[in-house]
Design an enzyme around this catalytic site. Structure first.
Site, PDB file in Angstrom:
ATOM      1  N   ASP A  10      65.019  -5.477  22.632  1.00 31.49           N
ATOM      2  CA  ASP A  10      63.613  -5.227  22.925  1.00 31.49           C
ATOM      3  C   ASP A  10      63.470  -4.038  23.874  1.00 31.49           C
ATOM      4  OD1 ASP A  10      62.800  -7.303  21.294  1.00 31.49           O
ATOM      5  OD2 ASP A  10      62.920  -8.776  22.888  1.00 31.49           O
ATOM      6  N   ASP A  59      63.040  -7.253  12.631  1.00 32.01           N
ATOM      7  CA  ASP A  59      61.945  -8.199  12.847  1.00 32.01           C
ATOM      8  C   ASP A  59      60.707  -7.434  13.302  1.00 32.01           C
ATOM      9  OD1 ASP A  59      60.438 -10.440  13.269  1.00 32.01           O
ATOM     10  OD2 ASP A  59      61.472 -11.046  15.097  1.00 32.01           O
ATOM     11  N   LYS A  61      57.449  -8.296  12.528  1.00 29.52           N
ATOM     12  CA  LYS A  61      56.342  -9.226  12.809  1.00 29.52           C
ATOM     13  C   LYS A  61      54.973  -8.572  12.681  1.00 29.52           C
ATOM     14  CE  LYS A  61      58.485 -12.594  15.745  1.00 29.52           C
ATOM     15  NZ  LYS A  61      59.255 -12.505  16.939  1.00 29.52           N
ATOM     16  N   ASP A  64      52.633 -11.556  11.855  1.00 27.23           N
ATOM     17  CA  ASP A  64      52.810 -12.802  12.607  1.00 27.23           C
ATOM     18  C   ASP A  64      51.992 -12.826  13.899  1.00 27.23           C
ATOM     19  OD1 ASP A  64      54.577 -13.474  10.662  1.00 27.23           O
ATOM     20  OD2 ASP A  64      56.349 -13.456  11.923  1.00 27.23           O
ATOM     21  N   PRO A  66      48.709 -11.334  15.778  1.00 21.30           N
ATOM     22  CA  PRO A  66      47.460 -10.599  15.541  1.00 21.30           C
ATOM     23  C   PRO A  66      47.326  -9.307  16.347  1.00 21.30           C
ATOM     24  CG  PRO A  66      47.010 -12.936  15.818  1.00 21.30           C
ATOM     25  CD  PRO A  66      48.457 -12.726  16.133  1.00 21.30           C
TER      26      PRO A  66
END
Length: 69
Positions: A10, A59, A61, A64, A66
């Site tokens: 990350d 990943d 997302k 997933d 908002p």
């Protein structure tokens, strides 16, 4: 010994992500690259991780969370 750890990278810096992966690669089952890092490095940067010979979980997302859309 079976390795079970997927490292979540990350970061928004390719250099930092590569450094952390280099130091932990012997303990990892794979790495997870999230939307922040992928947005910063793109496909070209993603290829830099192939040298570690670890599975890569991309990943993003996109739908997933908002706030991401």
């Amino acid at each position: 010994m079976k390795k079970n750890i997927f490292l979540a990278l990350d970061f928004n810096s390719l250099d930092k992500a590569l450094e952390v992966t280099h130091h932990t690669k012997d303990y990892l089952a794979g790495i997870k690259i999230g939307l922040e890092l992928y947005s910063a490095i793109g496909l070209k940067g993603l290829k830099e991780f192939e040298k570690f010979k670890l599975p890569i979980f991309l990943d993003t997302k996109i739908f997933d969370i908002p706030n991401q859309v």
